[in-house]
Design an enzyme around this catalytic site. Sequence first.
Site, PDB file in Angstrom:
ATOM      1  N   ASP A  20     -12.931  -2.820  -1.092  1.00  0.00           N
ATOM      2  CA  ASP A  20     -12.479  -4.096  -1.662  1.00  0.00           C
ATOM      3  C   ASP A  20     -13.381  -4.578  -2.800  1.00  0.00           C
ATOM      4  O   ASP A  20     -12.901  -5.026  -3.839  1.00  0.00           O
ATOM      5  CB  ASP A  20     -12.437  -5.182  -0.574  1.00  0.00           C
ATOM      6  CG  ASP A  20     -11.255  -5.016   0.366  1.00  0.00           C
ATOM      7  OD1 ASP A  20     -10.205  -4.514  -0.072  1.00  0.00           O
ATOM      8  OD2 ASP A  20     -11.385  -5.392   1.547  1.00  0.00           O
ATOM      9  N   ALA A  47     -13.172 -12.308   3.218  1.00  0.00           N
ATOM     10  CA  ALA A  47     -12.861 -11.848   1.863  1.00  0.00           C
ATOM     11  C   ALA A  47     -14.058 -12.077   0.929  1.00  0.00           C
ATOM     12  O   ALA A  47     -14.390 -11.219   0.108  1.00  0.00           O
ATOM     13  CB  ALA A  47     -11.628 -12.570   1.335  1.00  0.00           C
ATOM     14  N   THR A  54      -5.916  -3.666   7.243  1.00  0.00           N
ATOM     15  CA  THR A  54      -5.741  -4.986   6.654  1.00  0.00           C
ATOM     16  C   THR A  54      -5.793  -6.053   7.737  1.00  0.00           C
ATOM     17  O   THR A  54      -6.139  -5.789   8.882  1.00  0.00           O
ATOM     18  CB  THR A  54      -4.462  -5.010   5.774  1.00  0.00           C
ATOM     19  OG1 THR A  54      -4.405  -6.245   5.075  1.00  0.00           O
ATOM     20  CG2 THR A  54      -3.194  -4.845   6.606  1.00  0.00           C
ATOM     21  N   GLY A  68     -15.488 -16.717   3.955  1.00  0.00           N
ATOM     22  CA  GLY A  68     -14.904 -15.944   5.052  1.00  0.00           C
ATOM     23  C   GLY A  68     -15.059 -14.453   4.782  1.00  0.00           C
ATOM     24  O   GLY A  68     -15.875 -14.034   3.959  1.00  0.00           O
ATOM     25  N   LYS A  98     -10.106  -5.956   9.947  1.00  0.00           N
ATOM     26  CA  LYS A  98     -11.207  -5.347   9.178  1.00  0.00           C
ATOM     27  C   LYS A  98     -12.547  -5.392   9.912  1.00  0.00           C
ATOM     28  O   LYS A  98     -13.374  -4.496   9.763  1.00  0.00           O
ATOM     29  CB  LYS A  98     -11.335  -6.018   7.800  1.00  0.00           C
ATOM     30  CG  LYS A  98     -10.174  -5.683   6.871  1.00  0.00           C
ATOM     31  CD  LYS A  98     -10.366  -6.267   5.486  1.00  0.00           C
ATOM     32  CE  LYS A  98      -9.121  -6.013   4.636  1.00  0.00           C
ATOM     33  NZ  LYS A  98      -9.292  -6.499   3.263  1.00  0.00           N
ATOM     34  N   ASN A 114     -18.019 -23.559  -0.373  1.00  0.00           N
ATOM     35  CA  ASN A 114     -17.094 -23.463   0.756  1.00  0.00           C
ATOM     36  C   ASN A 114     -16.874 -24.824   1.382  1.00  0.00           C
ATOM     37  O   ASN A 114     -17.754 -25.685   1.341  1.00  0.00           O
ATOM     38  CB  ASN A 114     -17.648 -22.492   1.801  1.00  0.00           C
ATOM     39  CG  ASN A 114     -16.583 -22.040   2.776  1.00  0.00           C
ATOM     40  OD1 ASN A 114     -15.492 -21.651   2.350  1.00  0.00           O
ATOM     41  ND2 ASN A 114     -16.868 -22.091   4.064  1.00  0.00           N
ATOM     42  N   SER A 161       0.798  -1.227   0.000  1.00  0.00           N
ATOM     43  CA  SER A 161       0.000   0.000   0.000  1.00  0.00           C
ATOM     44  C   SER A 161       0.837   1.288   0.000  1.00  0.00           C
ATOM     45  O   SER A 161       0.492   2.219  -0.735  1.00  0.00           O
ATOM     46  CB  SER A 161      -0.976   0.000   1.177  1.00  0.00           C
ATOM     47  OG  SER A 161      -1.935  -1.011   0.978  1.00  0.00           O
ATOM     48  N   ASN A 201     -12.198  -1.535   5.302  1.00  0.00           N
ATOM     49  CA  ASN A 201     -10.779  -1.510   4.927  1.00  0.00           C
ATOM     50  C   ASN A 201     -10.254  -0.089   4.779  1.00  0.00           C
ATOM     51  O   ASN A 201      -9.075   0.103   4.509  1.00  0.00           O
ATOM     52  CB  ASN A 201     -10.546  -2.302   3.630  1.00  0.00           C
ATOM     53  CG  ASN A 201     -10.898  -1.505   2.391  1.00  0.00           C
ATOM     54  OD1 ASN A 201     -11.766  -0.634   2.436  1.00  0.00           O
ATOM     55  ND2 ASN A 201     -10.240  -1.780   1.290  1.00  0.00           N
TER      56      ASN A 201
HETATM   57  P1  ATR Z   1     -10.479 -14.229   4.900  1.00  0.00           P
HETATM   58  O1  ATR Z   1     -10.656 -12.967   5.674  1.00  0.00           O
HETATM   59  O2  ATR Z   1      -9.200 -14.300   4.120  1.00  0.00           O
HETATM   60  O3  ATR Z   1     -11.680 -14.577   4.089  1.00  0.00           O
HETATM   61  P2  ATR Z   1     -11.343 -16.193   6.782  1.00  0.00           P
HETATM   62  O4  ATR Z   1     -12.501 -15.346   7.168  1.00  0.00           O
HETATM   63  O5  ATR Z   1     -10.582 -16.939   7.835  1.00  0.00           O
HETATM   64  O6  ATR Z   1     -10.251 -15.368   6.005  1.00  0.00           O
HETATM   65  O7  ATR Z   1     -11.865 -17.246   5.675  1.00  0.00           O
HETATM   66  C1  ATR Z   1     -10.996 -18.170   5.096  1.00  0.00           C
HETATM   67  C2  ATR Z   1     -11.710 -18.861   3.943  1.00  0.00           C
HETATM   68  O8  ATR Z   1     -10.797 -19.780   3.315  1.00  0.00           O
HETATM   69  C3  ATR Z   1     -12.890 -19.704   4.388  1.00  0.00           C
HETATM   70  O9  ATR Z   1     -13.824 -19.769   3.349  1.00  0.00           O
HETATM   71  C4  ATR Z   1     -12.220 -21.071   4.607  1.00  0.00           C
HETATM   72  O10 ATR Z   1     -13.089 -22.180   4.558  1.00  0.00           O
HETATM   73  P3  ATR Z   1     -13.862 -22.656   5.906  1.00  0.00           P
HETATM   74  O11 ATR Z   1     -14.973 -21.668   6.094  1.00  0.00           O
HETATM   75  O12 ATR Z   1     -14.335 -24.015   5.588  1.00  0.00           O
HETATM   76  O13 ATR Z   1     -12.847 -22.598   6.995  1.00  0.00           O
HETATM   77  C5  ATR Z   1     -11.299 -21.099   3.430  1.00  0.00           C
HETATM   78  N1  ATR Z   1     -10.206 -22.048   3.653  1.00  0.00           N
HETATM   79  C6  ATR Z   1      -9.137 -21.901   4.456  1.00  0.00           C
HETATM   80  N2  ATR Z   1      -8.329 -22.975   4.393  1.00  0.00           N
HETATM   81  C7  ATR Z   1      -8.903 -23.836   3.495  1.00  0.00           C
HETATM   82  C8  ATR Z   1      -8.551 -25.127   2.975  1.00  0.00           C
HETATM   83  N3  ATR Z   1      -7.442 -25.756   3.359  1.00  0.00           N
HETATM   84  N4  ATR Z   1      -9.383 -25.703   2.085  1.00  0.00           N
HETATM   85  C9  ATR Z   1     -10.508 -25.074   1.685  1.00  0.00           C
HETATM   86  N5  ATR Z   1     -10.895 -23.846   2.132  1.00  0.00           N
HETATM   87  C10 ATR Z   1     -10.098 -23.243   3.024  1.00  0.00           C
END
Ligand code: ATR
Length: 284
Positions: free
Chosen positions: A112, A141, A72, A139, A76, A161, A27, A97
């Site tokens: 975003d 994002a 970040t 999640g 958030k 998901n 950034s 953000n």
């Molecule tokens: P972010 O802010 O980056 O979205 P988050 O809120 O922790 O971080 O969300 C992470 C996302 O990545 C979720 O959709 C998570 O799936 P789960 O809801 O089942 O946890 C997904 N994710 C993380 N590790 C994963 C993996 N090894 N395989 C599949 N999905 C994964």
Amino acid sequence: VSDKYAEPLNGVDRYAVVGNPVEHSKSPLIHHAFALQTGQDIEYSRVLAPLDGFAMTVQSMRETGFKGANVTVPFKLEAFHLANHLSERAHDAGAVNTLLFNTESIVGDNTDGVGLIRDIEQNLGISFEQKKVLLIGAGGAAEGVLHPVLEQHPQLLVIANRSLDKALKMVKKVEDQGEYRFVSVNAYAFDDLKGQQFDIVINATSVGLTDTKLPLPRDIFAEGALAYDMMYGRETPFMDFARRHGAAKVSDGMGMLVEQAAESFFRWRNIRPLTAPVRAQLRA
Ligand code: ATR
């Protein structure tokens, strides 16, 4: 980490990206390029907030004359709760953000989603209108880009998901709001994706920085499909999978990063910088 809140700079408006970790954030580079391009006199640094000290850090920044901040990982959601006023898109995203500091209050925005849409529609030249869209992840994002994607009138949005319940919750929220009846929105587990094809596939999971492969069916990409990974900085396993299984276009999230920054810059400075030269600079 150039943590400059002890030394106010005369006449220069100060901004920073606040996170933990924050040392690899691009950034400052992006905002300094925007400032140079638009002739704005600003200072933009990185501020490392302790994991349990986000509010305190923001407080010190305000006291030492910062005008705003980008927020970040992992703050958030905290920024969303800390803001006294929220833009509609921050409210929709459930996350913030971008912060604007006024004398009286803290305004929270979220750039975003618009960053993702601008990168795909304007930079890559691909419209969402009437397309079949797959959003992978449920999640923060994924939630952050959900409404902006729906606003582009796709024909279908599937949220897939690993934990199906989280995708179902996102769909239920959309249905309860009743704003997007023209789009069919569904939640799927990865296994249920078999036999379906999508025009735009967006990876919004956090697996991009690891070697984890998402269990996607090989025939997931429709003819001419775009595969977009919101991560940047490396060729992710998802991007590699997409290249090998028929995606016509594959992109990382570098353009989204620059576009969300441009929108934050616009909120703070009321000037819209050109993003193409900055994208080129980052790719180089
Ligand atoms: P972010 O802010 O980056 O979205 P988050 O809120 O922790 O971080 O969300 C992470 C996302 O990545 C979720 O959709 C998570 O799936 P789960 O809801 O089942 O946890 C997904 N994710 C993380 N590790 C994963 C993996 N090894 N395989 C599949 N999905 C994964």
